[in-house]
Design a protein around this motif. Sequence first.
Motif, PDB file in Angstrom:
ATOM      1  N   GLN A 142      -5.161  -4.377  -0.192  1.00  0.00           N
ATOM      2  CA  GLN A 142      -5.302  -3.465   0.957  1.00  0.00           C
ATOM      3  C   GLN A 142      -6.039  -2.209   0.522  1.00  0.00           C
ATOM      4  O   GLN A 142      -6.849  -1.667   1.250  1.00  0.00           O
ATOM      5  CB  GLN A 142      -3.927  -3.061   1.495  1.00  0.00           C
ATOM      6  CG  GLN A 142      -3.088  -4.193   1.990  1.00  0.00           C
ATOM      7  CD  GLN A 142      -3.555  -4.673   3.346  1.00  0.00           C
ATOM      8  OE1 GLN A 142      -4.301  -4.002   4.028  1.00  0.00           O
ATOM      9  NE2 GLN A 142      -3.116  -5.839   3.733  1.00  0.00           N
TER      10      GLN A 142
ATOM     11  N   HIS B 257     -11.120   2.143  -1.313  1.00  0.00           N
ATOM     12  CA  HIS B 257     -10.633   3.356  -0.642  1.00  0.00           C
ATOM     13  C   HIS B 257     -11.387   4.560  -1.211  1.00  0.00           C
ATOM     14  O   HIS B 257     -11.324   4.811  -2.415  1.00  0.00           O
ATOM     15  CB  HIS B 257      -9.134   3.524  -0.879  1.00  0.00           C
ATOM     16  CG  HIS B 257      -8.501   4.512   0.055  1.00  0.00           C
ATOM     17  ND1 HIS B 257      -8.993   5.778   0.250  1.00  0.00           N
ATOM     18  CD2 HIS B 257      -7.424   4.399   0.872  1.00  0.00           C
ATOM     19  CE1 HIS B 257      -8.242   6.418   1.133  1.00  0.00           C
ATOM     20  NE2 HIS B 257      -7.287   5.595   1.529  1.00  0.00           N
TER      21      HIS B 257
ATOM     22  N   GLU C 275      -0.420   4.269   0.529  1.00  0.00           N
ATOM     23  CA  GLU C 275      -1.038   5.299   1.369  1.00  0.00           C
ATOM     24  C   GLU C 275      -0.219   5.446   2.649  1.00  0.00           C
ATOM     25  O   GLU C 275       0.640   4.618   2.957  1.00  0.00           O
ATOM     26  CB  GLU C 275      -2.484   4.911   1.701  1.00  0.00           C
ATOM     27  CG  GLU C 275      -3.374   4.775   0.492  1.00  0.00           C
ATOM     28  CD  GLU C 275      -3.437   6.048  -0.334  1.00  0.00           C
ATOM     29  OE1 GLU C 275      -3.876   7.072   0.189  1.00  0.00           O
ATOM     30  OE2 GLU C 275      -3.040   6.012  -1.512  1.00  0.00           O
ATOM     31  N   ARG C 276      -0.528   6.489   3.388  1.00  0.00           N
ATOM     32  CA  ARG C 276       0.203   6.739   4.634  1.00  0.00           C
ATOM     33  C   ARG C 276      -0.778   7.081   5.750  1.00  0.00           C
ATOM     34  O   ARG C 276      -0.649   8.113   6.381  1.00  0.00           O
ATOM     35  CB  ARG C 276       1.204   7.889   4.438  1.00  0.00           C
ATOM     36  CG  ARG C 276       2.433   7.498   3.616  1.00  0.00           C
ATOM     37  CD  ARG C 276       3.354   6.554   4.389  1.00  0.00           C
ATOM     38  NE  ARG C 276       4.482   6.073   3.595  1.00  0.00           N
ATOM     39  CZ  ARG C 276       4.444   4.949   2.873  1.00  0.00           C
ATOM     40  NH1 ARG C 276       3.348   4.208   2.852  1.00  0.00           N
ATOM     41  NH2 ARG C 276       5.503   4.562   2.207  1.00  0.00           N
ATOM     42  N   CYS C 277      -1.763   6.214   5.961  1.00  0.00           N
ATOM     43  CA  CYS C 277      -2.704   6.471   7.051  1.00  0.00           C
ATOM     44  C   CYS C 277      -1.893   6.435   8.355  1.00  0.00           C
ATOM     45  O   CYS C 277      -1.077   5.524   8.558  1.00  0.00           O
ATOM     46  CB  CYS C 277      -3.806   5.422   7.066  1.00  0.00           C
ATOM     47  SG  CYS C 277      -4.739   5.388   5.515  1.00  0.00           S
TER      48      CYS C 277
ATOM     49  N   VAL D  52       0.581  -1.121   7.972  1.00  0.00           N
ATOM     50  CA  VAL D  52       0.739  -1.846   6.704  1.00  0.00           C
ATOM     51  C   VAL D  52       1.802  -1.252   5.774  1.00  0.00           C
ATOM     52  O   VAL D  52       2.664  -1.986   5.285  1.00  0.00           O
ATOM     53  CB  VAL D  52      -0.624  -1.978   5.970  1.00  0.00           C
ATOM     54  CG1 VAL D  52      -0.450  -2.386   4.516  1.00  0.00           C
ATOM     55  CG2 VAL D  52      -1.490  -3.000   6.687  1.00  0.00           C
ATOM     56  N   PRO D  53       1.798   0.067   5.496  1.00  0.00           N
ATOM     57  CA  PRO D  53       2.749   0.561   4.478  1.00  0.00           C
ATOM     58  C   PRO D  53       4.199   0.258   4.823  1.00  0.00           C
ATOM     59  O   PRO D  53       4.990  -0.119   3.967  1.00  0.00           O
ATOM     60  CB  PRO D  53       2.500   2.075   4.453  1.00  0.00           C
ATOM     61  CG  PRO D  53       1.167   2.263   5.053  1.00  0.00           C
ATOM     62  CD  PRO D  53       0.963   1.145   6.025  1.00  0.00           C
TER      63      PRO D  53
ATOM     64  N   TYR E  82      -2.385   5.773  11.368  1.00  0.00           N
ATOM     65  CA  TYR E  82      -2.589   4.744  12.396  1.00  0.00           C
ATOM     66  C   TYR E  82      -2.149   3.363  11.934  1.00  0.00           C
ATOM     67  O   TYR E  82      -2.203   2.404  12.702  1.00  0.00           O
ATOM     68  CB  TYR E  82      -4.078   4.669  12.782  1.00  0.00           C
ATOM     69  CG  TYR E  82      -4.991   4.475  11.582  1.00  0.00           C
ATOM     70  CD1 TYR E  82      -5.210   3.222  11.033  1.00  0.00           C
ATOM     71  CD2 TYR E  82      -5.605   5.565  10.969  1.00  0.00           C
ATOM     72  CE1 TYR E  82      -6.014   3.054   9.930  1.00  0.00           C
ATOM     73  CE2 TYR E  82      -6.413   5.408   9.868  1.00  0.00           C
ATOM     74  CZ  TYR E  82      -6.617   4.148   9.348  1.00  0.00           C
ATOM     75  OH  TYR E  82      -7.400   3.985   8.240  1.00  0.00           O
ATOM     76  N   CYS E  83      -1.721   3.247  10.679  1.00  0.00           N
ATOM     77  CA  CYS E  83      -1.649   1.917  10.066  1.00  0.00           C
ATOM     78  C   CYS E  83      -0.211   1.439   9.899  1.00  0.00           C
ATOM     79  O   CYS E  83       0.663   2.170   9.441  1.00  0.00           O
ATOM     80  CB  CYS E  83      -2.342   1.956   8.716  1.00  0.00           C
ATOM     81  SG  CYS E  83      -2.298   0.378   7.878  1.00  0.00           S
TER      82      CYS E  83
ATOM     83  N   ARG F 128      -6.268  10.284   5.574  1.00  0.00           N
ATOM     84  CA  ARG F 128      -7.073   9.456   4.674  1.00  0.00           C
ATOM     85  C   ARG F 128      -7.242  10.048   3.279  1.00  0.00           C
ATOM     86  O   ARG F 128      -7.576   9.339   2.334  1.00  0.00           O
ATOM     87  CB  ARG F 128      -8.447   9.186   5.310  1.00  0.00           C
ATOM     88  CG  ARG F 128      -8.377   8.307   6.546  1.00  0.00           C
ATOM     89  CD  ARG F 128      -8.072   6.864   6.190  1.00  0.00           C
ATOM     90  NE  ARG F 128      -9.167   6.236   5.483  1.00  0.00           N
ATOM     91  CZ  ARG F 128      -9.080   5.031   4.913  1.00  0.00           C
ATOM     92  NH1 ARG F 128      -7.943   4.356   4.933  1.00  0.00           N
ATOM     93  NH2 ARG F 128     -10.120   4.511   4.298  1.00  0.00           N
TER      94      ARG F 128
ATOM     95  N   CYS G 255       0.849  -1.186   0.000  1.00  0.00           N
ATOM     96  CA  CYS G 255       0.000   0.000   0.000  1.00  0.00           C
ATOM     97  C   CYS G 255       0.882   1.232   0.000  1.00  0.00           C
ATOM     98  O   CYS G 255       1.838   1.312   0.769  1.00  0.00           O
ATOM     99  CB  CYS G 255      -0.899  -0.007   1.236  1.00  0.00           C
ATOM    100  SG  CYS G 255      -1.987   1.416   1.277  1.00  0.00           S
TER     101      CYS G 255
HETATM  102  S1  SF4 Z   1      -5.331   1.833   6.336  1.00  0.00           S
HETATM  103 FE1  SF4 Z   1      -5.429   0.803   4.345  1.00  0.00          FE
HETATM  104  S2  SF4 Z   1      -5.089   2.461   2.843  1.00  0.00           S
HETATM  105 FE2  SF4 Z   1      -4.374   3.257   4.850  1.00  0.00          FE
HETATM  106  S3  SF4 Z   1      -2.187   2.770   4.896  1.00  0.00           S
HETATM  107 FE3  SF4 Z   1      -3.263   1.068   5.914  1.00  0.00          FE
HETATM  108  S4  SF4 Z   1      -3.574  -0.470   4.275  1.00  0.00           S
HETATM  109 FE4  SF4 Z   1      -3.078   1.505   3.268  1.00  0.00          FE
END
Ligand code: SF4
Length: 378
Positions: free
Chosen positions: A120, A164, A78-80, A85-86, A82-83, A203, A76
């Motif tokens: 994602q 998204h 994106e740079r949310c 994942v990236p 709280y997340c 977001r 992913c």
């Molecule tokens: S919440 Fe979803 S869109 Fe945002 S960084 Fe995490 S995986 Fe990516």
Amino acid sequence: MAGCVAQQEGEALLRRVPELDLVMGPQHANRLQDLLEDVFQGNQVVATEPVHIMEDITKPRRDSQVTAWVNVIYGCNERCTYCVVPGVRGLEQSRTPEAIRAEMEDLARQGYKEITLLGQNIDAYGRDLPGATAAGRHQNTLTDLLYFVHDVPGIERIRFATSHPRYFTERLIRACAELPKVCEHFHIPFQSGNNEILKAMGRGYSAEKYRRIIDKVRQYLPDASISADAIVAFPGETEAQFQDTLKLMEDICFDLTNTAAYSPRPGTPAAQWENQLPEEVKLDRLQRINHLVSHQAAERSLRYQDRIETILVEAANPKDPSQVMGRTRTNRLTFFRGKIADLQGKVVTVKVTEVRPFSLTGAVLELSERDAAAPALV
Ligand code: SF4
């Protein structure tokens, strides 16, 4: 321990929790059997090294003999805030439409009937691929992918997740309305109904934009089910900002909302902020939003009462073997009397006789034309 945080912490976790047998990142899930064998040999195993996606790690996850998930994009961009994942799963890597289609054809040959395309941020699909494929028939967006895989013989239903709002397009909604195999169910997380919180979350959309997307979906597909994710008690969230989330939910009325109270993830920006909310505020907001979630699910279920629905039968009801269970096209779990040996993988027409917030009960009317020659029903 498995998942994104496991991937991020890696060997450090073994030092903190020495009794752990295995620390595994998400990209290693398909190696689980080998990793466990290694564990059974008495080894402590860490499988967290970054993997460059290649076709041999894209085996679909299967949760039944009827439905399968197919990854279409990993990572992913994106740079949310709280997340995790990236930082853990790396940059977006899309599979080619040809590889995805080939996998779906293979799954169809094995008898799978429903495919959920996964990413994602699935709306990012294809933007890392070259402009056109060798076949030259399509550009590379999720919408084009749907048109490209739609006619795989034997696959009867196609779903996709997770959408998204930042990238969701009207063209995609039109494709869903046009393509009969694509189910009328959208999973579009909104996370918060307040623009300042959405900005702090990184977001990239406003609550107004989210509302416009849902209006568009309902304009093209009035009966579509809409599910979402929401986070309450994000750092600094005021009661008034939380009320904006409840208001957005009240206005839209979701079929299902997955909720979570904010919890800091190591190494993410929001985890460093000082305006974290106390646990009792988190719990209170979570309870209040969950009350609304159940209320809305019950309200949305009401529309199914006495309706005729087509159910793709997945398995026996684990609590009542005289019943089978499957889903409506809109993803409502539905139970009805029948023998799984006769009905698994078949599309059955059912009249809904009972509705509950998160599931339905029905009675069989008939099998689909394709399955008309099937054995007699119970
Ligand atoms: S919440 Fe979803 S869109 Fe945002 S960084 Fe995490 S995986 Fe990516």
